[in-house]
Design a protein around this motif. Structure first.
Motif, PDB file in Angstrom:
ATOM      1  N   ARG A 205       5.131   5.369   3.350  1.00 14.97           N
ATOM      2  CA  ARG A 205       4.468   4.533   2.341  1.00 14.97           C
ATOM      3  C   ARG A 205       5.464   3.945   1.342  1.00 14.97           C
ATOM      4  O   ARG A 205       6.442   4.570   0.951  1.00 14.97           O
ATOM      5  CB  ARG A 205       3.385   5.334   1.609  1.00 14.97           C
ATOM      6  CG  ARG A 205       3.895   6.492   0.777  1.00 14.97           C
ATOM      7  CD  ARG A 205       2.749   7.219   0.112  1.00 14.97           C
ATOM      8  NE  ARG A 205       3.240   8.206  -0.851  1.00 14.97           N
ATOM      9  CZ  ARG A 205       2.485   8.759  -1.789  1.00 14.97           C
ATOM     10  NH1 ARG A 205       1.214   8.432  -1.879  1.00 14.97           N
ATOM     11  NH2 ARG A 205       2.998   9.643  -2.630  1.00 14.97           N
ATOM     12  N   SER A 206       5.163   2.718   0.948  1.00 16.39           N
ATOM     13  CA  SER A 206       5.995   1.980   0.005  1.00 16.39           C
ATOM     14  C   SER A 206       5.164   0.816  -0.532  1.00 16.39           C
ATOM     15  O   SER A 206       4.107   0.489   0.018  1.00 16.39           O
ATOM     16  CB  SER A 206       7.254   1.435   0.692  1.00 16.39           C
ATOM     17  OG  SER A 206       6.910   0.455   1.667  1.00 16.39           O
ATOM     18  N   ILE A 207       5.630   0.202  -1.593  1.00 16.12           N
ATOM     19  CA  ILE A 207       4.929  -0.954  -2.157  1.00 16.12           C
ATOM     20  C   ILE A 207       4.836  -2.068  -1.114  1.00 16.12           C
ATOM     21  O   ILE A 207       3.802  -2.719  -0.959  1.00 16.12           O
ATOM     22  CB  ILE A 207       5.640  -1.469  -3.424  1.00 16.12           C
ATOM     23  CG1 ILE A 207       5.574  -0.415  -4.536  1.00 16.12           C
ATOM     24  CG2 ILE A 207       5.010  -2.777  -3.905  1.00 16.12           C
ATOM     25  CD1 ILE A 207       4.165  -0.059  -4.984  1.00 16.12           C
ATOM     26  N   TRP A 208       5.928  -2.281  -0.373  1.00 14.75           N
ATOM     27  CA  TRP A 208       5.955  -3.348   0.645  1.00 14.75           C
ATOM     28  C   TRP A 208       4.942  -3.068   1.754  1.00 14.75           C
ATOM     29  O   TRP A 208       4.217  -3.970   2.172  1.00 14.75           O
ATOM     30  CB  TRP A 208       7.355  -3.461   1.226  1.00 14.75           C
ATOM     31  CG  TRP A 208       7.489  -4.461   2.346  1.00 14.75           C
ATOM     32  CD1 TRP A 208       7.887  -4.217   3.617  1.00 14.75           C
ATOM     33  CD2 TRP A 208       7.195  -5.865   2.301  1.00 14.75           C
ATOM     34  NE1 TRP A 208       7.878  -5.371   4.370  1.00 14.75           N
ATOM     35  CE2 TRP A 208       7.444  -6.404   3.576  1.00 14.75           C
ATOM     36  CE3 TRP A 208       6.739  -6.728   1.298  1.00 14.75           C
ATOM     37  CZ2 TRP A 208       7.266  -7.746   3.881  1.00 14.75           C
ATOM     38  CZ3 TRP A 208       6.558  -8.074   1.608  1.00 14.75           C
ATOM     39  CH2 TRP A 208       6.826  -8.567   2.873  1.00 14.75           C
ATOM     40  N   LEU A 209       4.851  -1.822   2.208  1.00 18.17           N
ATOM     41  CA  LEU A 209       3.891  -1.474   3.248  1.00 18.17           C
ATOM     42  C   LEU A 209       2.465  -1.640   2.728  1.00 18.17           C
ATOM     43  O   LEU A 209       1.592  -2.140   3.451  1.00 18.17           O
ATOM     44  CB  LEU A 209       4.121  -0.036   3.722  1.00 18.17           C
ATOM     45  CG  LEU A 209       3.176   0.490   4.819  1.00 18.17           C
ATOM     46  CD1 LEU A 209       3.203  -0.416   6.047  1.00 18.17           C
ATOM     47  CD2 LEU A 209       3.540   1.922   5.197  1.00 18.17           C
ATOM     48  N   ASP A 210       2.231  -1.248   1.483  1.00 15.28           N
ATOM     49  CA  ASP A 210       0.902  -1.415   0.886  1.00 15.28           C
ATOM     50  C   ASP A 210       0.492  -2.884   0.848  1.00 15.28           C
ATOM     51  O   ASP A 210      -0.649  -3.236   1.164  1.00 15.28           O
ATOM     52  CB  ASP A 210       0.876  -0.839  -0.530  1.00 15.28           C
ATOM     53  CG  ASP A 210       0.900   0.683  -0.554  1.00 15.28           C
ATOM     54  OD1 ASP A 210       0.801   1.291   0.531  1.00 15.28           O
ATOM     55  OD2 ASP A 210       1.007   1.257  -1.645  1.00 15.28           O
ATOM     56  N   LEU A 211       1.418  -3.734   0.464  1.00 15.93           N
ATOM     57  CA  LEU A 211       1.121  -5.168   0.387  1.00 15.93           C
ATOM     58  C   LEU A 211       0.803  -5.735   1.766  1.00 15.93           C
ATOM     59  O   LEU A 211      -0.103  -6.565   1.917  1.00 15.93           O
ATOM     60  CB  LEU A 211       2.306  -5.918  -0.233  1.00 15.93           C
ATOM     61  CG  LEU A 211       2.545  -5.677  -1.726  1.00 15.93           C
ATOM     62  CD1 LEU A 211       3.842  -6.342  -2.173  1.00 15.93           C
ATOM     63  CD2 LEU A 211       1.374  -6.181  -2.559  1.00 15.93           C
ATOM     64  N   LYS A 212       1.541  -5.303   2.791  1.00 14.06           N
ATOM     65  CA  LYS A 212       1.284  -5.776   4.159  1.00 14.06           C
ATOM     66  C   LYS A 212      -0.104  -5.337   4.626  1.00 14.06           C
ATOM     67  O   LYS A 212      -0.824  -6.112   5.256  1.00 14.06           O
ATOM     68  CB  LYS A 212       2.354  -5.240   5.117  1.00 14.06           C
ATOM     69  CG  LYS A 212       3.703  -5.916   4.962  1.00 14.06           C
ATOM     70  CD  LYS A 212       4.564  -5.784   6.216  1.00 14.06           C
ATOM     71  CE  LYS A 212       4.903  -4.343   6.508  1.00 14.06           C
ATOM     72  NZ  LYS A 212       5.832  -4.234   7.673  1.00 14.06           N
ATOM     73  N   ILE A 213      -0.478  -4.099   4.313  1.00 14.65           N
ATOM     74  CA  ILE A 213      -1.797  -3.600   4.711  1.00 14.65           C
ATOM     75  C   ILE A 213      -2.900  -4.355   3.982  1.00 14.65           C
ATOM     76  O   ILE A 213      -3.927  -4.701   4.577  1.00 14.65           O
ATOM     77  CB  ILE A 213      -1.901  -2.084   4.444  1.00 14.65           C
ATOM     78  CG1 ILE A 213      -0.974  -1.322   5.404  1.00 14.65           C
ATOM     79  CG2 ILE A 213      -3.347  -1.602   4.595  1.00 14.65           C
ATOM     80  CD1 ILE A 213      -0.872   0.167   5.122  1.00 14.65           C
ATOM     81  N   MET A 214      -2.690  -4.649   2.698  1.00 15.10           N
ATOM     82  CA  MET A 214      -3.698  -5.403   1.933  1.00 15.10           C
ATOM     83  C   MET A 214      -3.881  -6.808   2.505  1.00 15.10           C
ATOM     84  O   MET A 214      -5.008  -7.303   2.615  1.00 15.10           O
ATOM     85  CB  MET A 214      -3.305  -5.458   0.454  1.00 15.10           C
ATOM     86  CG  MET A 214      -3.596  -4.170  -0.295  1.00 15.10           C
ATOM     87  SD  MET A 214      -3.338  -4.317  -2.080  1.00 15.10           S
ATOM     88  CE  MET A 214      -1.570  -4.078  -2.170  1.00 15.10           C
TER      89      MET A 214
END
Length: 216
Positions: free
Chosen positions: A193-202
């Motif tokens: 998990r990371s901010i970048w992964l969160d943004l991609k999932i969103m």
């Protein structure tokens, strides 16, 4: 067979910058989203009432959050009012292996419910859970206590982080994948998990709401 993923809890607890940023982002984005989509929420509520005047618009259900803490999740009601009571009569028709219940043509789902579930609109009230801190925008699906009772020690690693309104499972096949695959997807997310992964999932979540995947 999928390779076992072991989560380092100590590493999770030391992701201070990520956790603070994620929490602040969740509060701000959820608040803005609720204001912007309030007309849509109103329309959905009216449709639910027209379809089933005697039932409530919202549905509250006990779920298991981070470290096994119980909380009430908010959703638009997409099933008949006595859905929980009818569940026991339908368990033998479960179409997914493991500690979950999924049925493609579930007779408990209302007409409006089929539409809002297909486009994941029934999940929108969970933005309130995000603001409260029970959930994050991105994270593992929050399970039912009855599901957790069937978890192995390996499965319980899903509970090391705050659950999310969306996650790798939701954008990676949702109801088209089995329980073990869901666990593997969630643990993969937790480990990386990371901010970048969160943004991609969103971003993928928004695209899936426009062009649905395995939601039903």
């Amino acid at each position: 067979m999928n390779k076992k993923i072991i989560i380092d809890e100590n590493k999770l607890n030391h992701q201070y910058g990520y956790r603070i940023t994620k929490r602040l982002f969740g509060i701000i984005m959820s608040t803005i989203a609720l204001v912007v989509i309030s007309p849509i929420l109103l329309i959905i509520g009216i449709c639910i009432k027209i379809d089933d005047p005697h039932g409530p618009v919202f549905y509250k259900q006990e779920r298991v959050g981070k470290d096994g803490k119980l909380f009430e999740i908010f959703k638009f009601r997409s099933m008949v009012s006595n859905a929980d009571e009818l569940l026991e009569q339908l368990r033998f028709k479960n179409e997914i292996n493991g500690a979950m219940f999924k049925m493609k043509n579930d007779p408990r789902v209302t007409r409006v419910g089929r539409v809002i579930r297909k486009y994941s609109l029934d999940e929108l009230p969970q933005l309130v859970n995000v603001i409260k801190g029970d959930m994050s925008i991105v994270g593992p699906r929050p399970p039912l206590p009855s599901e957790v009772a069937k978890y192995s020690k390996y499965d319980k690693q899903r509970l090391m982080v705050t659950p999310g309104a969306t996650g790798l499972w939701q954008v990676g096949g949702r109801n088209d994948v089995d329980f073990d695959t869901m666990v593997q997807l969630d643990l993969t997310y937790i480990k990386h998990r990371s901010i970048w992964l969160d943004l991609k999932i969103m971003l993928k979540t928004v695209l899936i709401m426009i062009k649905p995947n395995g939601a039903y």
